[in-house]
Design an enzyme around this catalytic site. Structure first.
Site: not given
Ligand code: F0G
Length: 459
Positions: A72, A124-125, A215, A217, A258, A450
């Protein structure tokens, strides 16, 4: 003869996928409310919904799964990951999270308050969602070139430094908790940010005394583009470039689904001990204890290994060449896609493809549905549906670009699959004049609609 390009790996395990009939797909997509997120995965032949958590782990990563320490607190897997984060990104402090949005939730809980402004490049969204959820505003300072799919700018993810400085100049410092730079820029086409631009953003951040957060990813794909497109960077290794990029930032969030090449996981990297202390409180509340944060020990071990594999040039070269292969085919067929080709995906310009459908009927969504019906290929809309409503006026937002994203999972599909996808799209392109109607919304959630929206054919 010049030797052709081939992947730097061979396949040890296969997973069957099955094609369906057009009639089956017509039935399934109607049942799904014309939302591709509502399909079952076995109703899909080639799944390009996302490159997130869909990559194939290597044999070395699978061996880390067996070595996972599930204690843990203080597990050796945690320390493996911590060492990798410090080694690759240079951050002394780190918190694991269950995925990227978990990292956003934790970090923004410390930093973002109502009325704040968060400038960045095409947030990102989920990032935008976590900002707006806290009654703050995300301000997009991406360069204008990003919004014209035909311009061949090498770094369409770049921040417009004038736009950014205007925001920093006219607003009190207290209202701007940080600047966030997304590497690469998902929403505008998987487009990278140059090292020069990162230096410019960092200089402005320092000048106005505002922290800079990445960010991250797709940080490795961004570094690849810096190596192959930015003058003076050609001779450097990916890891040297990554170290340079991150030396400019105060903190990072990362969805490791990613460029971590794992199926689940995320992290926060920080330079400040105080920020780490504050974020730890929320990490424990939302994610789990600070040495696992919602990940199993085995997941952290696989991620540590994945971060090293994702920053190898040979891997990145094969990955990005595969994406470009798909882009080149589509261009040959006369289909307009975002140029230059992005790192993780090809983005089809639905405004050009289906210009005869009114934008109020969601062109990109209409195209994504047609592609599924044609070949069982699942892409995703990055357009008006994803852009949600304006949080104040509640009007639909119509972004400059209506895109269908074909996100390519890492190390999963072959070049033959790319050719199949391109042929499916070519068939839709040939019959596009026959597509007379788009969609209207039957049900939508108040935020991030979406994922669960249900649609019906427009009258
Ligand atoms: N930032 C970026 C640039 C992303 O593309 C994503 C996720 C996130 C943050 C959030 O990360 O999904 O691990 O919580 N993108 C996915 C996509 C969902 O399909 O592009 P997460």
């Amino acid at each position: 003869m010049e030797l052709p390009f081939a992947e730097p790996y061979k396949i040890k395990m296969v997973e069957p996928i099955r094609c369906s009939t057009r009639e089956q797909r017509l039935h399934w997509i109607k049942e799904a409310g014309y939302n591709l997120f509502n399909l079952k995965s076995d109703q899909v032949y080639i799944d390009l919904l996302t490159d997130s958590g869909t990559g194939a782990m290597s044999d070395r990563q699978w061996s880390e799964i067996m070595l996972g320490d599930e204690s843990y607190a203080g597990s050796s897997s945690y320390f493996k990951l911590k060492d990798a984060v410090t080694d690759i990104f240079g951050f002394e402090y780190f918190l694991p999270t269950h995925q990227g949005r978990g990292a956003e939730n934790v970090l923004f809980s410390v930093l973002v308050k109502p009325g704040d402004l968060v400038p960045g490049n095409s947030h990102f969204d989920t990032t935008k969602g976590h900002i707006e959820f806290r009654q703050a505003t995300a301000i997009d300072c991406t360069i204008d070139e990003a919004f014209d799919t035909t311009i061949e700018h090498p770094f369409k993810g770049n921040v417009d430094l004038d736009k950014l400085e205007r925001i920093l100049k006219i607003n009190p410092k207290e209202r701007i908790p940080f600047i966030i730079v997304t590497l690469t820029c998902n929403s505008s086409g998987g487009q990278p940010v140059s090292l020069e631009n990162l230096r410019g953003v960092s200089a402005l951040a320092k000048k106005y005394g505002i922290p800079l957060i990445y960010d991250s990813a797709r940080f490795a794909e961004n570094a690849y583009f810096i190596k192959v497109r930015e003058k003076g960077q050609e001779q450097r290794t990916i890891r040297e470039i990554v170290a340079d990029m991150f030396s400019l930032a105060d903190a990072m969030t990362m969805s490791s689904k990613k460029d971590g090449i794992v199926n689940i996981g995320g992290l926060i990297g920080m330079r400040s001990k105080e920020l780490h202390q504050q974020a730890s409180v929320y990490n424990i509340m939302f994610e789990g204890f600070i040495t696992y944060g919602g990940q199993a020990g085995r997941d952290m071990g696989a991620l540590a290994r994945g971060l090293y594999e994702a920053t190898e040039f040979e891997y990145l070269e094969s990955r990005i060449r595969q994406v470009a292969h798909l882009g080149t085919k589509l261009t040959e067929y006369g289909i307009a896609v975002q140029k230059p080709y992005g790192g993780h995906a090809i983005f089809i310009d639905a405004n050009k493809f289906l210009s005869h459908i009114p934008k109020e009927e969601f062109r990109a969504q209409t195209l994504a549905v047609e592609l599924y019906i044609e070949g069982g290929v699942r892409g995703v809309e990055i357009g008006a549906i994803m852009a949600d409503r304006d949080p104040v006026t509640r009007e639909n937002r119509f972004p400059a670009l209506e895109l269908v994203r074909l996100a390519i999972p890492r190390r999963v599909y072959t070049f033959n699959h790319m050719d199949y996808i391109a042929a499916s799209l070519a068939n839709v392109f040939e019959r596009k004049e026959g597509i007379r109607k788009g969609f209207t919304i039957e049900y939508e959630a108040p935020i991030l609609r979406h994922f669960t929206v249900r649609l019906k054919r427009a009258e």
